[in-house]
Design an enzyme around this catalytic site. Structure first.
Site, short mmCIF file in Angstrom:
data_model
loop_
_atom_site.label_atom_id
_atom_site.label_comp_id
_atom_site.label_asym_id
_atom_site.label_seq_id
_atom_site.Cartn_x
_atom_site.Cartn_y
_atom_site.Cartn_z
N LYS A 1 85.23 64.85 24.00
CA LYS A 1 83.78 64.74 24.19
C LYS A 1 83.45 64.46 25.65
CE LYS A 1 83.28 63.20 19.44
NZ LYS A 1 83.15 62.08 18.51
N GLN B 1 82.87 55.57 18.34
CA GLN B 1 83.86 56.37 17.63
C GLN B 1 84.39 55.59 16.41
OE1 GLN B 1 84.74 59.60 18.54
NE2 GLN B 1 85.90 59.66 16.63
N ASP C 1 74.98 61.38 17.48
CA ASP C 1 75.75 61.80 16.29
C ASP C 1 74.82 62.00 15.09
OD1 ASP C 1 78.39 62.22 16.87
OD2 ASP C 1 79.03 60.16 16.48
#
Ligand code: NAP
Length: 295
Positions: A64, A108, A131
């Site tokens: 990412k 994460q 997200d």
């Protein structure tokens, strides 16, 4: 492509090239990032929070950050040690929420067992939830209000657009009802005026339901579960599944070779849905930066 029409005899489905579509999305994001930076004197920023040293998570986060840098998004790479307390981690999320240079934030998952992942991700400001997984983002999506939607289902919509799929009125079957994918996928399809059926492990006659689909989307995580004769001739088949086989190869949820004999278009695994997820994360980060700048 008009969906649902019989295409027999058939030379094999159009294979949807997710890498090419993702490259186009990234190029558009790179352009948008450069324009944003010119207007505001700073690029959008993406913060990643990786707690501890889980090797798989470290690879995802590195991917990412690398992809962000390639399109000109500034990275904020936070790696607290595995013994960070819940209060300390909550404070870090609070700092990133307050930092105007951070446009988007990802915590994460999974977190070490002494930390509550749902609680921590719930602290992420919805405006920075790139997200799209917080309860606020899910609520906005289900109400049809502007917000940040999860990256993989957004990527699927983009793949469907790439083959000019007619979504309005289409019969779409989504196999899998997870919060991460199946539910937000259904919401995005409803917003496009599709007729959506969501299947799961208790669905009766799954094959019969799949056979109705003009667009069949499989997100289960069981290798090659969807057989060729579950596919309506001419249907568009989107395979979200990613399971590692005994030989280490990544397998999708669809029996690709059999399904492509009947489908009008189909995504491969790998190289279909997978590349879209990070591309859409970058786009969400740019969208978040623009919204925060009042654009
Ligand atoms: P998940 O949370 O495990 O959900 C799986 C869903 O499949 C559940 O709704 C489950 O039903 C359903 N299911 C299980 N067995 C079934 C069966 N025999 N028949 C019908 N439905 C069945 O998984 P997920 O997070 O949504 O991910 C699904 C797959 O997509 C995984 O392979 C994952 O790796 C992949 N994925 C890929 C990307 C990407 O490409 N970037 C992103 C996200 C996910 P119940 O609800 O009844 O248990």
């Amino acid at each position: 492509m008009s969906v649902g029409e019989a295409v027999i005899p058939h030379d094999g489905a159009q294979v949807i090239d997710g890498r090419a579509v993702a490259a186009r999305v990234r190029a558009e994001v790179a352009e948008g990032v450069a324009e944003f930076a010119a207007r505001h004197g700073r690029p959008p920023g993406l913060a990643t929070v990786l707690v501890g040293e889980d090797p798989a998570s470290a690879i995802y986060v590195a991917g990412k950050q690398k992809a962000s840098a390639q399109v000109g998004i500034r990275g904020f790479d936070h790696r607290p040690s595995a013994d960070i307390s819940q209060d300390e981690l909550a404070a870090l999320v609070g700092e990133l929420n307050a930092n105007p240079e951070v446009s988007g934030m990802i915590v994460q998952l999974p977190l070490p067992s002494h930390l509550d992942g749902t609680y921590i991700t719930g602290l992420v400001d919805a405006a920075k939830d790139v997200d799209g997984l917080t309860a606020v983002s899910a609520g906005l999506l289900s109400l049809g209000r502007p917000g940040l939607a999860p990256c993989t289902p957004v990527g699927v919509i983009e793949l469907l657009r790439s083959v000019n799929a007619e979504l309005e009125g289409a019969e779409v079957v989504v196999v899998g009802r997870s919060n991460l994918f199946g539910k937000p996928m259904a919401q995005l399809l409803l917003a496009e005026n599709a007729t959506v059926t969501v299947c799961h492990s208790r669905t009766r006659d799954l094959r019969e339901v799949c056979l109705r689909a003009d667009i069949l989307i499989a997100a289960v995580g069981r290798a090659q579960m969807v057989k060729g004769d579950w596919v309506k001739p001419g249907a568009i088949v989107i395979d979200v599944g990613q399971t590692r086989g005994a030989d280490g190869k990544i397998l999708g949820d669809v029996d690709f070779e059999a399904a492509r004999e009947r489908a009008g278009a189909i995504t491969p695994v790998p190289g279909g849905v997978g590349p879209m997820t990070i591309a859409c994360l970058l786009r969400n980060t740019l969208s978040a930066a623009r919204a925060q700048a009042g654009e």
